[in-house]
Scaffold this motif. Structure first.
Motif, mmCIF file in Angstrom:
data_model
loop_
_atom_site.group_PDB
_atom_site.id
_atom_site.type_symbol
_atom_site.label_atom_id
_atom_site.label_comp_id
_atom_site.label_asym_id
_atom_site.label_seq_id
_atom_site.Cartn_x
_atom_site.Cartn_y
_atom_site.Cartn_z
ATOM 1 N N ARG A 173 -10.104 2.630 -5.602
ATOM 2 C CA ARG A 173 -9.127 3.700 -5.388
ATOM 3 C C ARG A 173 -9.862 4.929 -4.872
ATOM 4 O O ARG A 173 -10.637 5.551 -5.577
ATOM 5 C CB ARG A 173 -8.392 4.018 -6.693
ATOM 6 N N VAL A 174 -9.639 5.268 -3.609
ATOM 7 C CA VAL A 174 -10.297 6.402 -2.973
ATOM 8 C C VAL A 174 -9.618 7.701 -3.369
ATOM 9 O O VAL A 174 -10.291 8.710 -3.658
ATOM 10 C CB VAL A 174 -10.301 6.238 -1.442
ATOM 11 N N ARG A 175 -8.308 7.675 -3.393
ATOM 12 C CA ARG A 175 -7.487 8.824 -3.710
ATOM 13 C C ARG A 175 -6.117 8.305 -4.076
ATOM 14 O O ARG A 175 -5.809 7.130 -3.849
ATOM 15 C CB ARG A 175 -7.439 9.772 -2.488
ATOM 16 N N ARG A 176 -5.309 9.114 -4.664
ATOM 17 C CA ARG A 176 -3.986 8.651 -5.072
ATOM 18 C C ARG A 176 -3.235 8.076 -3.873
ATOM 19 O O ARG A 176 -2.990 8.762 -2.878
ATOM 20 C CB ARG A 176 -3.188 9.802 -5.674
ATOM 21 N N LEU A 185 -9.517 2.317 5.444
ATOM 22 C CA LEU A 185 -8.632 2.805 4.385
ATOM 23 C C LEU A 185 -7.296 2.082 4.442
ATOM 24 O O LEU A 185 -6.754 1.828 5.511
ATOM 25 C CB LEU A 185 -8.424 4.315 4.527
ATOM 26 N N ARG A 186 -6.766 1.790 3.276
ATOM 27 C CA ARG A 186 -5.461 1.137 3.177
ATOM 28 C C ARG A 186 -4.554 1.958 2.272
ATOM 29 O O ARG A 186 -4.906 2.279 1.147
ATOM 30 C CB ARG A 186 -5.609 -0.277 2.591
ATOM 31 N N ARG A 187 -3.371 2.245 2.776
ATOM 32 C CA ARG A 187 -2.369 2.950 1.978
ATOM 33 C C ARG A 187 -1.681 1.967 1.034
ATOM 34 O O ARG A 187 -1.584 0.765 1.326
ATOM 35 C CB ARG A 187 -1.349 3.610 2.898
ATOM 36 N N ALA A 188 -1.217 2.462 -0.094
ATOM 37 C CA ALA A 188 -0.540 1.595 -1.060
ATOM 38 C C ALA A 188 0.672 0.918 -0.437
ATOM 39 O O ALA A 188 0.943 -0.262 -0.691
ATOM 40 C CB ALA A 188 -0.139 2.407 -2.288
ATOM 41 N N ALA A 189 1.394 1.670 0.409
ATOM 42 C CA ALA A 189 2.568 1.075 1.056
ATOM 43 C C ALA A 189 2.165 -0.067 1.990
ATOM 44 O O ALA A 189 2.884 -1.071 2.113
ATOM 45 C CB ALA A 189 3.324 2.150 1.839
ATOM 46 N N ASP A 190 1.017 0.058 2.663
ATOM 47 C CA ASP A 190 0.552 -1.024 3.539
ATOM 48 C C ASP A 190 0.212 -2.266 2.726
ATOM 49 O O ASP A 190 0.484 -3.394 3.158
ATOM 50 C CB ASP A 190 -0.678 -0.555 4.327
ATOM 51 N N LEU A 191 -0.396 -2.065 1.561
ATOM 52 C CA LEU A 191 -0.715 -3.212 0.717
ATOM 53 C C LEU A 191 0.546 -3.905 0.223
ATOM 54 O O LEU A 191 0.594 -5.145 0.134
ATOM 55 C CB LEU A 191 -1.579 -2.756 -0.474
ATOM 56 N N GLU A 192 1.565 -3.124 -0.087
ATOM 57 C CA GLU A 192 2.831 -3.732 -0.536
ATOM 58 C C GLU A 192 3.480 -4.526 0.584
ATOM 59 O O GLU A 192 4.071 -5.589 0.342
ATOM 60 C CB GLU A 192 3.765 -2.641 -1.041
ATOM 61 N N ARG A 193 3.379 -4.022 1.824
ATOM 62 C CA ARG A 193 3.939 -4.787 2.951
ATOM 63 C C ARG A 193 3.182 -6.094 3.156
ATOM 64 O O ARG A 193 3.754 -7.067 3.644
ATOM 65 C CB ARG A 193 3.882 -3.954 4.225
ATOM 66 N N ASP A 194 1.908 -6.105 2.774
ATOM 67 C CA ASP A 194 1.123 -7.331 2.888
ATOM 68 C C ASP A 194 1.318 -8.269 1.700
ATOM 69 O O ASP A 194 0.635 -9.292 1.598
ATOM 70 C CB ASP A 194 -0.368 -6.991 3.013
ATOM 71 N N GLY A 195 2.206 -7.900 0.784
ATOM 72 C CA GLY A 195 2.518 -8.767 -0.338
ATOM 73 C C GLY A 195 1.739 -8.476 -1.597
ATOM 74 O O GLY A 195 1.797 -9.268 -2.543
#
Length: 428
Positions: A42-45, A15-25
């Protein structure tokens, strides 16, 4: 339990959080594009998974992913229940679709954001957990699912819970099986007049720990509905001195049956290092030996054939297996007492449909094939907004309302249409 914890940790690690994806660019716009293109799911909001992982997961694994996302978003650790608890505990969920995450909440019963809250009291003995995630225990989960699940799903779960309680294989102690059933019946009595109590009692009597999979459990249910007596795990001597365990023997019909899921030929864990072609060839040789040594023919079926009793019966007819022509009777027993008890009838949804059909529409009778208002099999079709005479209107809900045969319908038509303004329609 260690295997369950490893499975849940693997799903949680994907699972990847949206914030983690943003940190990865990966910006929000790029993330939305990846979801549209099917590369990200999208698993959940606020939570996502790679499409490759999502496709590799079983439906229960996908639900576990949603449960873990809800667990990580919660301010205090929630207590998961119903389908969510079953998925965490590794129980099979028959025909699981897009199910919300179920939690027990005595403070707020409102549901939303993909979460369904239940205002229920759970004693301490019914608390459990896997990999740090709290959930209801096995028996309590079965009790809760009886309120919302249909019969086929409940049979598969009951088989798995009973198998965990008393073990599997041929050395099953009938006393332990009866003790489990007695304990579950006591739970039903303690729950009072809960919804699904009658269904659960039937399923408790029908459960069998020898069913190795949910497909075997549901197939057993279909056999019982059709009035075909079966025995489970029929042992056949092997050429090297060992033995084969065949899933089903259709008693008195000279037929042995195997309930095969697709994982048997696709799951690397079940293939044991063999290719799917090698596994299929090995299965064919096994069938030839069993047929030649026992004089009984082998049949196979899968999940698609067991989606409904009607489809299961069609599969049996295709194999030229005679079906009893009488009404659905009691579940057959195999002589061990493990299947003793009343038969499980149709699932709850179809039973409700049947009651409606009998109370409102079946009184009209069926027309002959080709007659107006009948289909090609002679079953009466119901026009839109049409009701039998002198019955409550399904649209306006105003009790008994005046009805009159529509002028455009034949005088022998069993349907009448409510003449309340706004409900008027015509029979085609």
């Amino acid at each position: 339990m260690a295997r369950l914890e490893r499975r849940i940790r693997d799903i949680g690690g994907a699972l990847r959080r949206a914030a983690d994806l943003e940190r990865d660019g990966v910006s929000a716009r790029e993330r939305a594009a990846l979801v549209r293109d099917g590369a990200l799911v999208r698993v959940r909001r606020g939570w996502f998974a790679r499409a490759e992982d999502w496709r590799a997961w079983f439906p229960e694994d996908r639900h576990v992913a949603a449960v873990l996302a809800a667990h990580r978003d919660a301010a205090t650790p929630p207590l998961f229940s119903h389908h969510s608890a079953a998925a965490l505990l590794g129980l099979p969920l028959w025909r699981l679709r897009a199910e919300p995450v179920h939690v027990i909440s005595t403070r707020c019963a409102a549901s939303g954001s993909g979460i369904r809250r239940h205002d229920l009291r759970v004693p301490r003995r019914d608390l459990d957990g896997v990999a740090g995630v709290r959930c209801t225990g096995f028996e309590r989960t079965l009790l809760d699912l009886a309120r919302v699940a249909d019969e086929a799903a409940l049979v598969g779960i009951a088989d798995a819970v009973l198998r965990r309680a008393v073990g599997a294989g041929r050395g099953i102690d009938p006393d332990r099986v009866e003790a489990w059933r007695r304990g579950m019946r006591e739970r039903c009595d303690d729950a009072g007049g809960m919804r699904g109590a009658r269904l659960l009692r039937r399923v408790i009597a029908f459960a069998d720990p020898r069913a190795d999979s949910v497909l075997e459990g549901v197939s057993r249910l279909h056999f019982a509905r059709l009035g075909i007596a079966v025995d489970l795990q029929r042992r056949v001597p092997r050429e090297d001195g060992g033995h084969y365990d065949v899933d089903f023997e259709l008693l008195g019909l000279g037929v042995l049956g195997e309930a095969d899921g697709e994982a048997k030929f696709t799951d690397p864990g079940m293939l044991g290092g063999r290719t799917p072609q090698e596994a299929e060839l090995r299965e064919r040789r096994r069938d030839h030996w069993i047929t030649g040594s026992t004089g009984r023919r082998m049949i196979h079926w899968g999940y698609r054939d067991a989606q409904s009793t009607e489809r299961f019966a069609a599969m049996l007819r295709a194999y030229r297996i005679p079906l009893p022509t009488g009404r659905r009777g009691a579940a057959p027993t195999d002589g061990t007492g493990l299947l003793a008890g009343p038969a499980c009838g149709r699932d709850r949804a179809s039973s409700r449909t049947g009651r409606r059909a009998g109370s409102r529409y079946a009184r009209a009778g069926a027309g002959a094939a080709g007659e107006p208002g009948s289909d090609t099999r002679g079953r009466r079709t119901r026009p839109r907004n049409a009701h039998p005479a002198s019955t409550p209107c399904a649209r306006c809900r105003r009790g008994i309302v005046p009805h009159r045969i529509a002028p455009c319908a034949p005088r022998t038509s069993p349907y009448a249409i409510c003449e309340t303004p706004g409900n008027r329609t015509s029979i085609p």
